[in-house]
Every structure is written in structure tokens, then in C-alpha cells.
Scaffold this motif. Structure first.
Motif, PDB file in Angstrom:
ATOM      1  N   VAL A 367      32.236  40.549 -48.291  1.00 14.61           N
ATOM      2  CA  VAL A 367      31.146  40.428 -47.316  1.00 14.61           C
ATOM      3  C   VAL A 367      30.506  41.790 -47.054  1.00 14.61           C
ATOM      4  N   GLN A 368      31.313  42.827 -46.924  1.00 11.86           N
ATOM      5  CA  GLN A 368      30.797  44.176 -46.692  1.00 11.86           C
ATOM      6  C   GLN A 368      29.934  44.635 -47.859  1.00 11.86           C
ATOM      7  N   SER A 369      30.328  44.288 -49.089  1.00 11.49           N
ATOM      8  CA  SER A 369      29.539  44.692 -50.253  1.00 11.49           C
ATOM      9  C   SER A 369      28.167  44.047 -50.256  1.00 11.49           C
ATOM     10  N   LEU A 370      28.053  42.863 -49.654  1.00 15.88           N
ATOM     11  CA  LEU A 370      26.743  42.202 -49.578  1.00 15.88           C
ATOM     12  C   LEU A 370      25.799  42.951 -48.654  1.00 15.88           C
ATOM     13  N   PHE A 371      26.333  43.554 -47.603  1.00 13.17           N
ATOM     14  CA  PHE A 371      25.488  44.347 -46.704  1.00 13.17           C
ATOM     15  C   PHE A 371      25.100  45.677 -47.343  1.00 13.17           C
ATOM     16  N   VAL A 372      26.024  46.234 -48.130  1.00 11.84           N
ATOM     17  CA  VAL A 372      25.721  47.502 -48.798  1.00 11.84           C
ATOM     18  C   VAL A 372      24.714  47.293 -49.921  1.00 11.84           C
ATOM     19  N   ASN A 373      24.880  46.181 -50.670  1.00 11.72           N
ATOM     20  CA  ASN A 373      23.968  45.855 -51.774  1.00 11.72           C
ATOM     21  C   ASN A 373      23.399  44.458 -51.551  1.00 11.72           C
ATOM     22  N   PRO A 374      22.338  44.341 -50.743  1.00  8.18           N
ATOM     23  CA  PRO A 374      21.786  43.014 -50.419  1.00  8.18           C
ATOM     24  C   PRO A 374      21.328  42.238 -51.647  1.00  8.18           C
ATOM     25  N   GLN A 375      21.010  42.941 -52.751  1.00  7.94           N
ATOM     26  CA  GLN A 375      20.525  42.238 -53.934  1.00  7.94           C
ATOM     27  C   GLN A 375      21.608  41.356 -54.557  1.00  7.94           C
ATOM     28  N   MET A 377      23.264  39.151 -53.090  1.00 13.33           N
ATOM     29  CA  MET A 377      23.151  37.787 -52.551  1.00 13.33           C
ATOM     30  C   MET A 377      22.332  36.918 -53.500  1.00 13.33           C
ATOM     31  N   GLY A 378      21.248  37.485 -54.027  1.00 11.68           N
ATOM     32  CA  GLY A 378      20.432  36.732 -54.962  1.00 11.68           C
ATOM     33  C   GLY A 378      21.127  36.464 -56.267  1.00 11.68           C
TER      34      GLY A 378
END
Length: 383
Positions: A367-375, A377-378
Motif C-alpha cells: 500500500v505504501q508503494s502505491l502512494f510513493v509510485n501512484p502510476q 495503480m494503473g
């Protein structure tokens, strides 16, 4: 016309064991000659569903007949045979449940199970099993053999089997007939000794990890790399085993290529979730003691599977693998009793992997990695 007459006789339940053998031999000749293949499949279904006189080698021959027609060249025959095989595999286990219910209130002596004898596969079922359970045992044993690319012992004259079809059948059995594996120690043995070894093989751990495994498991797990459909389906089965039955540390699985098309990825990724809850969805709260006893019987195997699933969330893993791991972990984390069992079997033990802590940490890091690298998610959406 002759097949129509035979079907009429079967629908009237006018067939005994000897007659069933003659009918099976006739249908086999038609199958080998490629004559009236769809009607042959219909006749097999009638023969097995209208009575319970077909057991043993005759039942095996009918199943092999359907398997062989599933791998013919005609698309209509292939689809019909596939549906027939799925129905008959379920039927074999439905008979076991009916047999268990029939003898449930009867005082029948329980024979001792010799697990040493079960370690040597054969075409003879354990002596303590009743006829229907014996058929199911031999069939399930051979399904594992076929998925493992080994020769079957009971389903003789099999000419072809794809791993994905075999995995689908194993998934269906484990999902829909989990009670059989709880009530019969012979089936629990198959799950522990054969299915777990097969899962570990297809996860393809590296040599360093293999050296820490028991010799019996090392022999069953050659270093061949799986492809996505196998990886997905067996992640599903391993999660199902963990859900029902939980001390070696697991090294990272070798990264693999994924040549499968995107539609196949979607199919396998979402079909594997069906077995995640094996057999939790099929058990009631009052079965918790039995469930927990079964869970603790496979602590080492489940620790391996759970650790592998956690490793699949590592940042260097392919997107499809991380997505698969999320699906599996979600199915587990929504079951409070299962999480409690993880803590009791692992985190609260002094010389065991902290499975629950690792799950929490890996999900938090993801989950933390998604905030660091929002791309990311896509990228997580499979097309």
C-alpha cells in the motif's frame, strides 16, 4: 437406434454390474472407432447417473473414455466431453458423501489406517474405504498423477491430459467436497503427501530452498519452471490447503516468463479465488475444532505456501504475480478464525516464521508503494 435402446434400458435402471460392464465395453469400441461420439458421452452419463452399480475398473474405464473424447479434434465433442468429465468427477465424490451419510448412524467398525502402505501408490484402494470412497480415492490420486505428468494407476489407457484441465478438476473437488478430506484420513494423506508436493514442485523453489526440504518432497519437485496458468491455479490450491490445514523458511521463487495471453491471465487469476476458501466456506462454526485439528496437521506445508504468497508481493515481482497474491491474501484476511490459527501455529511459536506479521508487513509495504509510485495503480489493472 441401438444406442437409443441401450439408453432406454439404462434410464429404466434395468442394468446390473455385469450388464454395465458389457455396455461400457460397447461404448469403448464406439469411442475408439470415432462413431456417435456425442451419443456415447450421453450414454456414459446415463449409465453412471441412473444407478450406483458401476464401481471399480468399470467406472475407471468410463471416465477414461470421456477424458479421451475431450482431446479429440471435433469442437462439439471436446466441449461435450469436458462437461461430462466435470459432471462425473463431481458425481464420484457425491457418491462418497451419500455413502458416508448412509453409514453415519450405523455402527460399523473403523479399520486402522496404515499410512505407510499409502506412501506407495497403486491401483488398489486402502482397505478401510467403502466402495464409493475407494473409487474417489483412486480417481483423485490419478488426477494428481496426471497433472504431475506421471502415469496413472487406475485410469489406465489415458492418452492425453493437460495440466490446466487437471488443475481445474482438483480445484473443483477441493472446493465442493472438502468434507470428504476431513472425514477420511486416507484423503487427508493424499492432500498432504501428493497435492502439497505437487504445489511445491510447480512453485519451483530454488536449489538453496530445496536443500531444506524433506527428501520425499525433494524427489517430487524437479527444477522446472511453471507458466502463468499453472502458477495461478496452484496458488489457488495452496491457499485452499492453508485455509484448511496449516519449519522451513522459504527462499524467493525464481521469476518466470509469462507467455500467456491477457485473457488467459484474467481467466486463471480470477478462477483461482474459487478454491481460496477450501474448505472454510463449506464448514459451519461448530466444525471449528475439527478444522483446527486439520490445520495443525500440515504446519510445515502451509508455512511454505503462505511464505511464497507473501514473497509474491515483493516489488521486483511481475504485476500479474503481485495481483494474484493480493487476491489470495484478501481471501484469507477476511476470515478471522483463519488469521487466529495463523497466529497460533506460527507467530506464537518460538521457532517458526511470523506468518501473520509478514502478511501485515507485506500488505503495508504494498500500500505504501502505491502512494510513493501512484502510476502502479494503473498497472495493477489486467486488461
Amino acid at each position: 437406434m441401438c444406442l437409443g435402446v441401450i439408453q432406454r434400458i439404462m434410464s429404466q435402471q434395468a442394468v446390473d454390474q455385469k450388464g454395465a460392464r458389457y455396455i461400457t465395453d460397447t461404448l469403448w469400441v464406439l469411442m475408439e472407432a470415432g462413431i456417435e461420439e456425442v451419443k456415447v458421452l450421453q450414454s456414459v452419463t446415463l449409465l453412471l447417473t441412473t444407478n450406483t452399480v458401476v464401481h471399480g475398473d468399470t467406472l475407471a474405464k468410463n471416465l477414461v473414455l470421456c477424458f479421451r473424447l475431450h482431446f479429440t479434434k471435433d469442437s462439439t465433442t471436446i466441449n461435450t466431453a469436458g462437461a461430462t468429465v466435470r459432471q462425473l468427477v463431481s458425481l464420484v465424490f457425491e457418491r462418497v458423501i451419500a455413502e458416508d451419510e448412509y453409514f453415519q448412524n450405523k455402527e460399523t467398525p473403523e479399520g486402522e489406517v496404515n499410512l505407510e502402505e499409502l506412501k506407495v501408490p497403486s491401483n488398489v484402494a486402502p482397505k478401510g474405504l467403502r466402495p464409493c470412497a475407494a473409487d474417489a480415492f483412486l480417481m483423485f490420486q490419478d488426477l494428481v498423477q496426471l497433472v504431475n505428468a506421471d502415469q496413472p494407476y487406475w485410469l489406465i489407457k489415458m492418452t492425453e491430459m493437460t495440466p490446466t484441465f487437471g488443475l481445474e478438476l482438483l480445484e473443483s473437488v477441493l472446493t465442493n467436497f472438502s468434507s470428504v478430506f476431513f472425514q477420511h484420513p486416507e484423503f487427508s494423506f493424499l492432500l498432504k503427501e501428493r497435492v502439497c508436493a505437487l504445489v511445491i514442485k510447480l512453485f519451483s523453489p530454488n536449489i538453496k530452498y530445496r536443500s531444506s526440504l524433506p527428501a520425499s518432497i525433494q524427489q517430487a519437485t524437479p527444477l522446472d519452471k511453471p507458466y502463468f496458468p499453472l502458477k495461478g491455479d496452484f496458488s489457488d490450491i495452496s491457499s485452499g490447503v492453508s485455509s484448511s490445514e496449516c519449519d522451513d523458511k522459504v527462499q524467493e521463487v525464481e521469476e518466470i516468463e509469462t507467455p500467456s495471453a491477457s485473457w488467459k491471465k484474467n481467466h486463471n487469476l480470477y478462477s483461482i479465488t474459487d478454491i481460496i476458501n477450501f474448505p472454510m466456506e463449506n464448514l459451519h462454526a461448530n466444525d471449528h475444532a475439527e478444522k483446527k485439528a486439520s490445520l495443525t496437521s500440515q504446519v510445515t506445508e502451509c508455512e511454505i505456501f503462505l511464505s511464497l504468497i507473501v514473497k509474491f508481493l515483493d516489488p521486483d515481482k511481475p504485476v500479474w504475480q503481485r495481483t494474484l497474491a493480493l487476491e489470495v491474501l484478501h481471501k484469507m484476511t477476511v476470515q478471522p478464525e483463519l488469521l487466529k490459527s495463523f497466529c497460533e501455529c506460527y507467530d506464537l511459536k518460538t521457532h517458526s516464521t511470523n506468518i501473520f506479521q509478514d502478511i501485515v508487513n507485506s500488505l503495508g509495504a504494498y500500500v505504501q508503494s502505491l502512494f510513493v509510485n501512484p502510476q502502479l495503480m494503473g498497472q495493477g489493472t489486467l486488461s
